[in-house]
Design an enzyme around this catalytic site. Structure first.
Site, mmCIF file in Angstrom:
data_model
loop_
_atom_site.group_PDB
_atom_site.id
_atom_site.type_symbol
_atom_site.label_atom_id
_atom_site.label_comp_id
_atom_site.label_asym_id
_atom_site.label_seq_id
_atom_site.Cartn_x
_atom_site.Cartn_y
_atom_site.Cartn_z
ATOM 1 N N GLY A 55 -9.930 -30.720 14.553
ATOM 2 C CA GLY A 55 -11.259 -30.334 14.088
ATOM 3 C C GLY A 55 -11.867 -29.241 14.950
ATOM 4 O O GLY A 55 -12.460 -28.276 14.441
ATOM 5 N N GLU A 72 -14.637 -34.847 9.348
ATOM 6 C CA GLU A 72 -14.620 -36.275 9.672
ATOM 7 C C GLU A 72 -13.474 -36.487 10.651
ATOM 8 O O GLU A 72 -12.301 -36.487 10.269
ATOM 9 C CB GLU A 72 -14.417 -37.136 8.420
ATOM 10 C CG GLU A 72 -14.479 -38.622 8.744
ATOM 11 C CD GLU A 72 -14.341 -39.509 7.518
ATOM 12 O OE1 GLU A 72 -13.817 -40.627 7.674
ATOM 13 O OE2 GLU A 72 -14.741 -39.082 6.425
ATOM 14 N N CYS A 106 -10.986 -44.137 8.803
ATOM 15 C CA CYS A 106 -11.588 -43.524 9.995
ATOM 16 C C CYS A 106 -12.708 -44.379 10.583
ATOM 17 O O CYS A 106 -12.996 -44.289 11.768
ATOM 18 C CB CYS A 106 -12.122 -42.137 9.662
ATOM 19 S SG CYS A 106 -10.837 -40.957 9.202
#
Length: 263
Positions: A55, A72, A106
């Site tokens: 990310g 996310e 997650c």
């Protein structure tokens, strides 16, 4: 596989060719595809679900074209049960937040913090629930409600973490083994107690069906342990004290925001 199925359904539904596209890539080509996505000016937004490290990389690569990003990233969600909680409710919540999709979401709970005065009741009821309600196997068969993890390497990773936790002093209550008779990607629903905060199963996200339990005695201790993580994605706690609900939710939120900034 889901994305490919959506592409097929889009075509069947009459969406014109070229409007909905799916790009598949093997592991060796992933970086090349990612580079094109982040640097091509025609692409206005990127949504990504995956690790914090990737990310960060996508965010860095998207800076020059100032893309919108929805990320996310990794989590290591705490699940706190205070002494005044309804234990039956807490157990049902734990089952849902840990064992859904074999622990592979997650926001699945990873670190279970249970007040010392109720830990025996919680563990006993959770163990009974696991044994009585979870049936592991092929999801196409009647009565099966608990499937495999995604990769054989995931089974190896989960088991390595469980073994290390036991070596560090944890107690295995139930599970703790692969289920090769069902297939190469099955792992038994597992509960560990007395887990050390130095164990990797406590400190890193475990995409698998393992409840790792540690006790606490005070609210401050619970918050300190819950917030001791470099990732912030989800948190859960069980209490019947309304003032504690507002107090703890605020403290968890602030700490998680700070940890996200630091990471």
């Amino acid at each position: 596989m889901t994305a490919i199925a959506l592409k097929v359904l889009a075509a069947r539904a009459g969406i014109p060719e070229g409007v909905f596209e799916v790009i598949t890539a093997d592991r060796d080509s992933t970086k090349e595809v990612g580079d094109e996505m982040t640097r091509n000016k025609a692409i206005k937004k990127i949504s990504f679900t995956g690790s914090t490290a990737v990310g960060k990389l996508l965010m860095k690569q998207s800076a020059d074209t100032v893309k919108r990003l929805s990320l996310e990233l990794g989590g290591n969600a705490p699940f706190v049960v205070f002494e005044d909680a309804d234990i039956d409710v807490a157990v049902n919540a734990a089952m849902a937040s840990k064992y859904r999709n074999a622990g592979q979401t997650c926001v699945c709970a990873d670190r279970f913090l249970i007040h010392k005065s109720v830990v025996e009741e919680f563990v006993a009821k959770l163990t009974a629930k696991v044994k009585q309600t979870l049936t592991v196997g092929n999801g196409m068969k009647d009565g099966v409600n608990f499937g495999p993890v995604i990769l054989e390497s995931s089974v190896e990773n989960i088991h390595e973490k469980v073994e290390q936790a036991i070596a560090d002093g944890a107690t295995l209550v139930v599970g703790g083994s692969a289920l090769p008779e069902l297939g190469p990607c099955f792992y038994s629903p597992t509960i560990l107690t007395n887990v050390s905060t130095s164990s990797s199963i406590w400190n890193t996200e475990t995409f698998g069906p393992v409840v790792a339990i540690k006790t606490f005695e005070t609210e401050d201790e619970a918050l300190l342990l819950a917030n001791d993580s470099p990732t912030g994605l989800a948190s859960y706690f069980c209490t019947n004290d309304l003032s504690r609900i507002f107090r703890v939710s605020g403290d968890l939120r602030l700490a998680l925001l700070e940890s996200m900034k630091e990471s």
